[in-house]
Design a protein around this motif. Structure first.
Motif, PDB file in Angstrom:
ATOM      1  N   GLY A  82      16.191 -33.040  34.392  1.00 30.82           N
ATOM      2  CA  GLY A  82      16.434 -31.985  33.414  1.00 30.82           C
ATOM      3  C   GLY A  82      15.533 -32.113  32.211  1.00 30.82           C
ATOM      4  O   GLY A  82      15.092 -31.114  31.644  1.00 30.82           O
ATOM      5  N   LEU A  85      12.005 -30.420  32.548  1.00 36.02           N
ATOM      6  CA  LEU A  85      11.851 -28.988  32.750  1.00 36.02           C
ATOM      7  C   LEU A  85      11.051 -28.348  31.625  1.00 36.02           C
ATOM      8  O   LEU A  85      11.182 -28.709  30.456  1.00 36.02           O
ATOM      9  CB  LEU A  85      13.222 -28.317  32.821  1.00 36.02           C
ATOM     10  CG  LEU A  85      14.022 -28.646  34.065  1.00 36.02           C
ATOM     11  CD1 LEU A  85      15.406 -28.060  33.935  1.00 36.02           C
ATOM     12  CD2 LEU A  85      13.345 -28.071  35.262  1.00 36.02           C
ATOM     13  N   LYS A  87      10.283 -24.974  29.399  1.00 31.92           N
ATOM     14  CA  LYS A  87      10.985 -23.755  29.032  1.00 31.92           C
ATOM     15  C   LYS A  87      10.311 -22.551  29.684  1.00 31.92           C
ATOM     16  O   LYS A  87       9.093 -22.430  29.683  1.00 31.92           O
ATOM     17  CB  LYS A  87      10.955 -23.594  27.524  1.00 31.92           C
ATOM     18  CG  LYS A  87      11.745 -22.408  27.080  1.00 31.92           C
ATOM     19  CD  LYS A  87      12.121 -22.542  25.633  1.00 31.92           C
ATOM     20  CE  LYS A  87      12.963 -21.355  25.259  1.00 31.92           C
ATOM     21  NZ  LYS A  87      13.907 -21.674  24.235  1.00 31.92           N
ATOM     22  N   ASP A  91      12.663 -14.271  31.107  1.00 33.08           N
ATOM     23  CA  ASP A  91      13.961 -14.324  30.448  1.00 33.08           C
ATOM     24  C   ASP A  91      15.101 -14.244  31.456  1.00 33.08           C
ATOM     25  O   ASP A  91      16.154 -13.714  31.167  1.00 33.08           O
ATOM     26  CB  ASP A  91      14.075 -13.190  29.433  1.00 33.08           C
ATOM     27  CG  ASP A  91      13.882 -11.846  30.091  1.00 33.08           C
ATOM     28  OD1 ASP A  91      13.498 -11.832  31.265  1.00 33.08           O
ATOM     29  OD2 ASP A  91      14.127 -10.827  29.435  1.00 33.08           O
ATOM     30  N   ASP A  92      14.894 -14.789  32.653  1.00 31.79           N
ATOM     31  CA  ASP A  92      15.975 -14.718  33.623  1.00 31.79           C
ATOM     32  C   ASP A  92      16.888 -15.929  33.546  1.00 31.79           C
ATOM     33  O   ASP A  92      17.731 -16.128  34.400  1.00 31.79           O
ATOM     34  CB  ASP A  92      15.417 -14.559  35.041  1.00 31.79           C
ATOM     35  CG  ASP A  92      14.558 -15.741  35.450  1.00 31.79           C
ATOM     36  OD1 ASP A  92      14.323 -16.612  34.604  1.00 31.79           O
ATOM     37  OD2 ASP A  92      14.140 -15.775  36.615  1.00 31.79           O
ATOM     38  N   ALA A  95      14.574 -22.231  34.201  1.00 31.20           N
ATOM     39  CA  ALA A  95      13.386 -22.899  33.713  1.00 31.20           C
ATOM     40  C   ALA A  95      12.224 -22.626  34.647  1.00 31.20           C
ATOM     41  O   ALA A  95      12.386 -22.172  35.771  1.00 31.20           O
ATOM     42  CB  ALA A  95      13.639 -24.381  33.612  1.00 31.20           C
TER      43      ALA A  95
ATOM     44  N   ARG B  93      18.559 -24.468  37.568  1.00 30.64           N
ATOM     45  CA  ARG B  93      17.463 -24.226  36.634  1.00 30.64           C
ATOM     46  C   ARG B  93      16.111 -24.461  37.266  1.00 30.64           C
ATOM     47  O   ARG B  93      15.116 -23.894  36.832  1.00 30.64           O
ATOM     48  CB  ARG B  93      17.611 -25.141  35.426  1.00 30.64           C
ATOM     49  CG  ARG B  93      18.764 -24.726  34.598  1.00 30.64           C
ATOM     50  CD  ARG B  93      18.775 -25.463  33.318  1.00 30.64           C
ATOM     51  NE  ARG B  93      20.061 -25.272  32.706  1.00 30.64           N
ATOM     52  CZ  ARG B  93      20.698 -26.208  32.091  1.00 30.64           C
ATOM     53  NH1 ARG B  93      20.165 -27.393  31.991  1.00 30.64           N
ATOM     54  NH2 ARG B  93      21.864 -25.962  31.574  1.00 30.64           N
ATOM     55  N   PHE B 109      21.614 -13.392  35.361  1.00 30.94           N
ATOM     56  CA  PHE B 109      20.519 -13.843  34.530  1.00 30.94           C
ATOM     57  C   PHE B 109      20.436 -13.077  33.230  1.00 30.94           C
ATOM     58  O   PHE B 109      19.975 -13.596  32.229  1.00 30.94           O
ATOM     59  CB  PHE B 109      19.216 -13.714  35.285  1.00 30.94           C
ATOM     60  CG  PHE B 109      19.134 -14.664  36.431  1.00 30.94           C
ATOM     61  CD1 PHE B 109      19.639 -15.942  36.301  1.00 30.94           C
ATOM     62  CD2 PHE B 109      18.568 -14.290  37.627  1.00 30.94           C
ATOM     63  CE1 PHE B 109      19.573 -16.826  37.353  1.00 30.94           C
ATOM     64  CE2 PHE B 109      18.502 -15.182  38.668  1.00 30.94           C
ATOM     65  CZ  PHE B 109      19.003 -16.443  38.539  1.00 30.94           C
ATOM     66  N   LEU B 112      22.478 -14.851  30.653  1.00 26.59           N
ATOM     67  CA  LEU B 112      21.947 -16.144  30.277  1.00 26.59           C
ATOM     68  C   LEU B 112      20.756 -16.019  29.347  1.00 26.59           C
ATOM     69  O   LEU B 112      20.477 -16.924  28.586  1.00 26.59           O
ATOM     70  CB  LEU B 112      21.523 -16.918  31.524  1.00 26.59           C
ATOM     71  CG  LEU B 112      22.645 -17.655  32.235  1.00 26.59           C
ATOM     72  CD1 LEU B 112      22.086 -18.303  33.474  1.00 26.59           C
ATOM     73  CD2 LEU B 112      23.234 -18.693  31.321  1.00 26.59           C
ATOM     74  N   ALA B 113      20.056 -14.907  29.430  1.00 26.54           N
ATOM     75  CA  ALA B 113      18.851 -14.783  28.619  1.00 26.54           C
ATOM     76  C   ALA B 113      19.173 -14.864  27.137  1.00 26.54           C
ATOM     77  O   ALA B 113      18.379 -15.370  26.351  1.00 26.54           O
ATOM     78  CB  ALA B 113      18.166 -13.463  28.932  1.00 26.54           C
ATOM     79  N   GLN B 116      19.121 -18.399  25.732  1.00 26.02           N
ATOM     80  CA  GLN B 116      17.925 -19.223  25.859  1.00 26.02           C
ATOM     81  C   GLN B 116      17.427 -19.762  24.533  1.00 26.02           C
ATOM     82  O   GLN B 116      16.963 -20.891  24.459  1.00 26.02           O
ATOM     83  CB  GLN B 116      16.819 -18.418  26.536  1.00 26.02           C
ATOM     84  CG  GLN B 116      16.958 -18.411  28.018  1.00 26.02           C
ATOM     85  CD  GLN B 116      16.944 -19.809  28.600  1.00 26.02           C
ATOM     86  OE1 GLN B 116      15.938 -20.477  28.566  1.00 26.02           O
ATOM     87  NE2 GLN B 116      18.073 -20.263  29.090  1.00 26.02           N
ATOM     88  N   ASP B 117      17.519 -18.961  23.476  1.00 27.51           N
ATOM     89  CA  ASP B 117      16.936 -19.416  22.223  1.00 27.51           C
ATOM     90  C   ASP B 117      17.745 -20.530  21.599  1.00 27.51           C
ATOM     91  O   ASP B 117      17.202 -21.418  20.965  1.00 27.51           O
ATOM     92  CB  ASP B 117      16.841 -18.236  21.249  1.00 27.51           C
ATOM     93  CG  ASP B 117      15.831 -17.218  21.749  1.00 27.51           C
ATOM     94  OD1 ASP B 117      14.901 -17.650  22.458  1.00 27.51           O
ATOM     95  OD2 ASP B 117      15.987 -16.026  21.445  1.00 27.51           O
ATOM     96  N   ASP B 122      23.326 -28.653  24.965  1.00 24.66           N
ATOM     97  CA  ASP B 122      22.882 -29.349  26.166  1.00 24.66           C
ATOM     98  C   ASP B 122      21.529 -30.007  25.991  1.00 24.66           C
ATOM     99  O   ASP B 122      21.033 -30.601  26.910  1.00 24.66           O
ATOM    100  CB  ASP B 122      22.826 -28.352  27.320  1.00 24.66           C
ATOM    101  CG  ASP B 122      22.691 -29.061  28.639  1.00 24.66           C
ATOM    102  OD1 ASP B 122      22.013 -28.545  29.514  1.00 24.66           O
ATOM    103  OD2 ASP B 122      23.247 -30.162  28.758  1.00 24.66           O
ATOM    104  N   GLN B 123      20.921 -29.874  24.830  1.00 22.79           N
ATOM    105  CA  GLN B 123      19.600 -30.454  24.681  1.00 22.79           C
ATOM    106  C   GLN B 123      19.699 -31.912  24.262  1.00 22.79           C
ATOM    107  O   GLN B 123      20.588 -32.287  23.517  1.00 22.79           O
ATOM    108  CB  GLN B 123      18.829 -29.690  23.613  1.00 22.79           C
ATOM    109  CG  GLN B 123      18.190 -28.440  24.158  1.00 22.79           C
ATOM    110  CD  GLN B 123      17.295 -27.817  23.147  1.00 22.79           C
ATOM    111  OE1 GLN B 123      17.638 -27.740  21.991  1.00 22.79           O
ATOM    112  NE2 GLN B 123      16.143 -27.362  23.585  1.00 22.79           N
ATOM    113  N   GLY B 132      10.913 -28.187  24.865  1.00 23.84           N
ATOM    114  CA  GLY B 132      11.743 -29.202  25.496  1.00 23.84           C
ATOM    115  C   GLY B 132      12.611 -28.633  26.601  1.00 23.84           C
ATOM    116  O   GLY B 132      12.307 -27.594  27.178  1.00 23.84           O
ATOM    117  N   ASP B 133      13.672 -29.335  26.853  1.00 21.69           N
ATOM    118  CA  ASP B 133      14.670 -28.922  27.836  1.00 21.69           C
ATOM    119  C   ASP B 133      15.119 -27.507  27.488  1.00 21.69           C
ATOM    120  O   ASP B 133      15.455 -27.206  26.356  1.00 21.69           O
ATOM    121  CB  ASP B 133      15.840 -29.901  27.753  1.00 21.69           C
ATOM    122  CG  ASP B 133      16.886 -29.628  28.806  1.00 21.69           C
ATOM    123  OD1 ASP B 133      17.745 -30.468  28.967  1.00 21.69           O
ATOM    124  OD2 ASP B 133      16.830 -28.582  29.450  1.00 21.69           O
ATOM    125  N   SER B 134      15.148 -26.660  28.505  1.00 20.46           N
ATOM    126  CA  SER B 134      15.395 -25.262  28.229  1.00 20.46           C
ATOM    127  C   SER B 134      16.862 -24.961  28.023  1.00 20.46           C
ATOM    128  O   SER B 134      17.255 -23.821  27.957  1.00 20.46           O
ATOM    129  CB  SER B 134      14.870 -24.418  29.373  1.00 20.46           C
ATOM    130  OG  SER B 134      15.653 -24.646  30.504  1.00 20.46           O
TER     131      SER B 134
END
Lengths: 109, 135
Positions: A82, A85, A87, A91-92, A95, B93, B109, B112-113, B116-117, B122-123, B132-134
């Protein structure tokens, strides 16, 4: 009683062999993690079958070690993957995958 | 007499657990993607190991290790869902999901978008904010 030994260990080793096929074939790192964790559970089952059939209580502490090792290994590998990954640009919500170099070493065969 | 019946019950549990181990192997080889393999692999990790532990505990009844066997089963029940959840989340992911095989895709999806920001909690603490981790 011998029949029970043979049948139980035939079933367990069949499951272990098939799990190792999945470890071998991959194709991704996570498939191998899943298969390894299942393999550890089957090993724990084999130890418990021995303890039960032979009435040998000495091997039971090994079970706890194996169970905890499987958990720690799976969680640490999952966190490790994880962290790699990238970014995603789309935008779905998913990752973009791994960096190309890591993707080759992890998934290339 | 009671002892023989208990032996038969215990051996039944042991063999049933072993059958589940074989089923796990077959499922791991035959299923198409990570998440369905996880489905096949984790059920025997809980139910199969628990059956074998119960069978062994019946056979070893009267010795102090019975509680250790049941503790092992309890630990499996606590830890396997956690690790399976983490692996399936990472698999999702990393696009290891065969979307053509999905019947229902509840984690849409589009929803979830929005996350994302600022992914909720979870990071890793030291992850760089932009690459970094998305989440």
């Amino acid at each position: 009683m011998t029949v029970v030994w043979v049948v139980a260990y035939t079933l367990l080793s069949g499951g272990a062999a098939l799990s190792m096929v999945r470890v071998w074939r991959g194709p991704s790192l996570l498939d191998r993690v899943v298969a390894t964790e299942t393999l550890l559970a089957i090993i724990a089952g084999g130890i418990a079958v021995y303890a039960g059939l032979a009435r040998d209580p000495a091997v039971v502490p090994v079970l706890l070690v194996v169970a905890l090792l499987g958990f720690l290994g799976a969680v640490s590998v999952a966190r490790y993957v994880g962290g790699m990954l990238i970014k995603s640009g789309t935008d779905d919500g998913r990752a973009a995958g791994l960096p190309p170099a890591a993707e080759q070493t992890v998934e290339g065969r | 007499m009671v002892r023989e019946i208990l032996d038969v019950v215990a051996i039944g549990f042991l063999l049933l657990g072993s059958v589940m181990a074989l089923a796990a192997g077959v499922g791991l080889v035959r299923f198409p993607d990570v998440i369905s393999r996880l489905h096949a692999g984790t059920k025997p990790q809980v139910a199969g190991v628990l059956l074998i532990m119960v069978g062994g505990a019946i056979r070893l009844a009267g010795t102090p290790v019975v509680w250790m066997l049941l503790l092992g089963g309890l630990l499996q029940m606590l830890t396997v869902p956690v690790s399976a959840h983490m692996i399936s989340r990472i698999a999702y992911r990393r696009r290891h999901v065969r979307e053509d095989l999905l019947v229902v895709h509840e984690a849409g999806f589009a929803g979830l978008a929005d996350l994302q920001d600022d992914p909720p909690g979870d990071q890793p603490a030291d992850a760089p904010r932009d690459q970094g981790d998305s989440g």
